[in-house]
Design an enzyme around this catalytic site. Structure first.
Site, PDB file in Angstrom:
ATOM      1  N   GLU A  89       0.881  -0.952  -0.159  1.00  0.00           N
ATOM      2  CA  GLU A  89       0.073  -0.017   0.009  1.00  0.00           C
ATOM      3  C   GLU A  89       0.887   1.318   0.081  1.00  0.00           C
ATOM      4  OE1 GLU A  89      -2.270  -0.125   3.703  1.00  0.00           O
ATOM      5  OE2 GLU A  89      -2.692   2.051   3.239  1.00  0.00           O
ATOM      6  N   ASP A 135      -7.733   1.416   6.941  1.00  0.00           N
ATOM      7  CA  ASP A 135      -7.582   1.887   5.568  1.00  0.00           C
ATOM      8  C   ASP A 135      -6.764   0.565   4.991  1.00  0.00           C
ATOM      9  OD1 ASP A 135      -8.769   4.323   5.009  1.00  0.00           O
ATOM     10  OD2 ASP A 135      -6.859   5.293   5.539  1.00  0.00           O
ATOM     11  N   ASP A 177      -4.361  -1.101   9.769  1.00  0.00           N
ATOM     12  CA  ASP A 177      -5.335  -0.144  10.352  1.00  0.00           C
ATOM     13  C   ASP A 177      -6.465  -0.467   9.177  1.00  0.00           C
ATOM     14  OD1 ASP A 177      -4.566   0.979   7.822  1.00  0.00           O
ATOM     15  OD2 ASP A 177      -3.596   2.827   8.854  1.00  0.00           O
ATOM     16  N   ASP A 198      -1.320  -1.775   5.687  1.00  0.00           N
ATOM     17  CA  ASP A 198      -1.104  -1.340   6.988  1.00  0.00           C
ATOM     18  C   ASP A 198      -2.024  -2.080   7.854  1.00  0.00           C
ATOM     19  OD1 ASP A 198       0.747   0.401   6.190  1.00  0.00           O
ATOM     20  OD2 ASP A 198      -0.563   2.266   6.189  1.00  0.00           O
TER      21      ASP A 198
END
Ligand code: 0RA
Length: 671
Positions: A454, A531, A529, A527
């Site tokens: 990403e 997103d 998280d 990541d």
């Protein structure tokens, strides 16, 4: 001042023979000589190929070839070659001796002097004489004379001994009658190569001359070559003897046996023969073996004992005979695999020596190292083929063994070609890879992985952290297109998706081929998280819809990057998520006597923030990381289809429904 160069200036460029008259102390004769050999000293390379060591040894070959011609023509039976400590080489034969009578066109000069001081003069004397003349492709002894500081000739002929000396191609006095001789006949030439031409340190190499002498003796069994070398020129453990008599009655079969040494061959004995060519067109001799190990390729070919390293028509004839002969034999005994045998399989696996003697050899090519006589191809093919057919049919066990050996060579060649084609395909595909891809160096898919990362920043860290041989990194910018809700035209146009497809190398949907996938594992690395989770979902949706085969075949994975780093003193551990973090605080750091509060906890905002070494040890290193394989559970295809459609599809109301259904399960909404 007896250098040809300086003399020639005085003579004038256009002066022909004596018409412009002699200048200074030089006689008309001198000028003729210098006109004759000046081009040789000016451009030695044109005559001997160069002024390096090869050129130097060309001089020796030239004189030895002349003596060999005399032997091959049947006039000489013995040649002596001796290398002296002063660097001079003497070649002495017992042939007819160079003619010493006055040459009809040059009233004042002997034939010997004309031969040694005029370019190409040999032919005038040798039309009948040199039936199989090799010479150094005819350039003659005059070239050696021009390039020698000093050259002396002794001719014993008709009971008289004659002698004459030259310096750099110029006669020092006339041919002298040195008296009566008995039991002696022939030509003895001693020469000192000119250091002005070949350089101060230029010296003959004993090993090279010895090898030359040996090969001549093998090539023509009718001659005995006596080798002599001053011991001062030889090392202690000399592979070269100080003196030896070389005479090989076994001819080329012996030569090949000596070359092959202890190596084992596919047939118990070499295929060898010697015949005269039809229509008194000369003679051919050959010896062929197929070594079973090591590099076989040895094709020494000769014409009139002159090496033809460039091959030529005679070699072509031998190749054809061997290739066609073995193929015909295979077909005769009904071996179908022989169909794949090409001439190179038969020939490239051989060690062969071929020697032909033909009346008017034509040497072709830049370096005149290639036989050009067109008739030699057919003649050699004809006689060798005839012998080969008999040889094969006369010993079926041996012939079958050879056939099998050659078929194996053909099969190996085909396998190598197949490998190469695959490599070529991979190479051309590589040319069309997306620019952002940092590909791995291994070309075979096995053991390799593509990390889908990403963002460019994480992509940069991943590129530093990767194992270049096996790990490729493709950074994806932002969120990729949601293929479950986009129109198909949009998908084709999406840069990130087309990059991804290019990198994977396999087609989508029905046309997906596992064999074309360029990596063994495709790893989504986002990541830890929301997103990141979203991007991972978008990617999984893409694979699920467009490349279900890739999931079915078990190639899709999720990397598990940590969310927290926990440090206390020298101890550092990583936590995947909050639960994992709490668990670690209770276990790893529990023993630190209530020190849990002092544990330093950092939360990674993104993979790009992690130092490369940490990203490697926590997420990328195959030896330490954890990967999740993406699978569709057995028998749950339909449910999975539904779920993907609900969560990722075109209808937002289905997503809302899902959220409402599952809201009670949410404990801690981490945003
Ligand atoms: C020209 C004519 C004849 C022999 C030779 C040259 C000749 C040249 C060399 C060079 C080294 N050894 C040589 N031996 C002979 C034939 C003369 C005749 O008819 O007798």
């Amino acid at each position: 001042m007896n250098d040809l160069f300086s003399l020639s200036k005085g003579a004038g460029k256009d002066s022909k023979r004596t018409s412009s008259g002699p200048s200074g102390k030089y006689t008309a004769r001198d000028i003729e000589v210098l006109e004759g050999l000046e081009p040789v000293r000016r451009r030695p390379g044109m005559y001997i190929g160069g002024v390096d060591e090869n050129g130097l040894h060309h001089l020796a070959a030239e004189i030895l070839d002349n003596a060999m011609d005399e032997a091959v023509a049947g006039y000489a039976s013995r040649i002596e070659m001796s290398l002296a400590a002063d660097g001079s080489l003497t070649i002495d034969d017992n042939g007819r001796g160079i003619p010493v009578d006055k040459h009809p066109k040059c009233k004042n000069r002997s034939a010997l002097e004309v031969i040694l001081t005029t370019l190409h003069s040999g032919a005038k004397f040798s039309d009948k004489v040199y039936h199989t003349a090799g010479g150094l492709h005819g350039v003659g002894a005059s070239v050696v004379n021009a390039l020698s500081e000093r050259l002396t000739v002794e001719v014993a002929r008709d009971g008289h001994l004659w002698s004459q000396s030259f310096e750099r191609g110029i006669a020092k006095g006339k041919l002298k009658d040195a008296g009566v001789v008995r039991n002696r006949r022939g030509t003895k030439i001693t020469f000192w190569p000119d250091t002005k031409i070949f350089g101060e340190g230029a010296r003959f190499r004993p090993a090279r001359l010895y090898r030359m002498a040996r090969s001549k003796a093998y090539l023509f069994r009718g001659v005995e070559i006596r080798w002599e070398c001053d011991p001062k020129l030889l090392g202690k453990d000399a592979a070269v003897p100080t003196s030896e008599t070389l005479h090989f009655s076994g001819g080329l079969a012996d030569y090949l046996a000596a070359e092959l040494g202890e190596r084992t061959t596919a047939t118990p004995a070499p295929f060898a023969g010697r015949v005269s060519l039809p229509g008194q067109r000369g003679e051919a001799e050959w010896a062929v073996a197929w070594p079973t190990e090591g590099d076989a390729r040895l094709m020494s070919s000769y014409c009139n004992t002159v090496p033809t390293p460039g091959g030529g028509t005679h070699v072509q004839g031998l190749r054809n005979a061997l290739a066609k002969g073995l193929r015909a034999y295979g077909e005769l005994i009904g071996n179908r695999r022989v169909a794949q045998v090409m001439p190179e399989d038969v020939v490239d696996s051989t060690s062969a020596v071929l020697s032909v003697f033909i009346p008017e050899p034509l040497f072709h090519g830049q370096t005149k190292d290639k036989l050009g006589n067109p008739e030699a191809a057919k003649l050699v093919e004809q006689v060798v083929r005839d012998h080969f057919d008999h040889w094969l049919s006369g010993a079926p066990d041996m012939a079958n063994g050879l056939l099998e050996f050659v078929i194996q060579r053909a099969e190996e060649r085909l396998a190598r070609k197949a490998d190469k084609d695959v490599a070529r395909k991979t190479a051309t595909r590589k040319l069309r890879l997306p620019g952002k891809l940092a590909d791995c160096s291994r070309t075979d898919a096995k053991g390799t992985e593509l990390l889908l990362v990403e963002g460019d920043s994480a992509g940069g860290t991943a590129k530093q952290a990767r194992n270049r041989e096996t790990q490729a990194v493709l950074p994806l910018r932002g969120k990729i297109l949601n293929v479950a809700s986009a129109a198909s035209g949009k998908m084709q146009a999406n840069q990130e998706i087309s990059d991804l497809l290019l990198a994977l190398g396999c087609q989508t949907g029905e046309r997906y081929k596992e064999g074309e996938l360029r990596y063994e594992k495709v790893i989504i690395m986002t990541d830890a998280d929301v997103d990141g989770a979203h991007i991972a979902s978008l990617l999984m949706t893409f694979f699920y819809r467009q490349l279900p085969g890739l999931i079915r075949d078990g190639h899709l994975y999720l990397a598990m990057p940590p969310l927290y780093r926990l440090t206390h003193g020298a101890t550092t551990v990583y936590a995947r998520d909050d639960a994992h973090k709490d668990q670690l605080l209770k276990t790893t750091f529990a023993g630190h006597g209530g020190a849990a509060r002092k544990v330093e906890i950092s939360r990674f905002k993104g993979l790009g923030e992690m130092p490369a070494a940490q990203l490697k040890s926590t997420t990328m290193d195959p030896a330490q990381r954890t990967l999740l394989r993406v699978v569709v559970a057995d028998g749950r295809r339909r449910q999975t289809d539904d779920l993907v459609e609900r969560l990722m599809g075109r209808k937002p109301e289905l997503r809302l429904e899902f959220i409402q259904e599952h809201a009670p399960e949410v404990e801690d909404l981490d945003v």
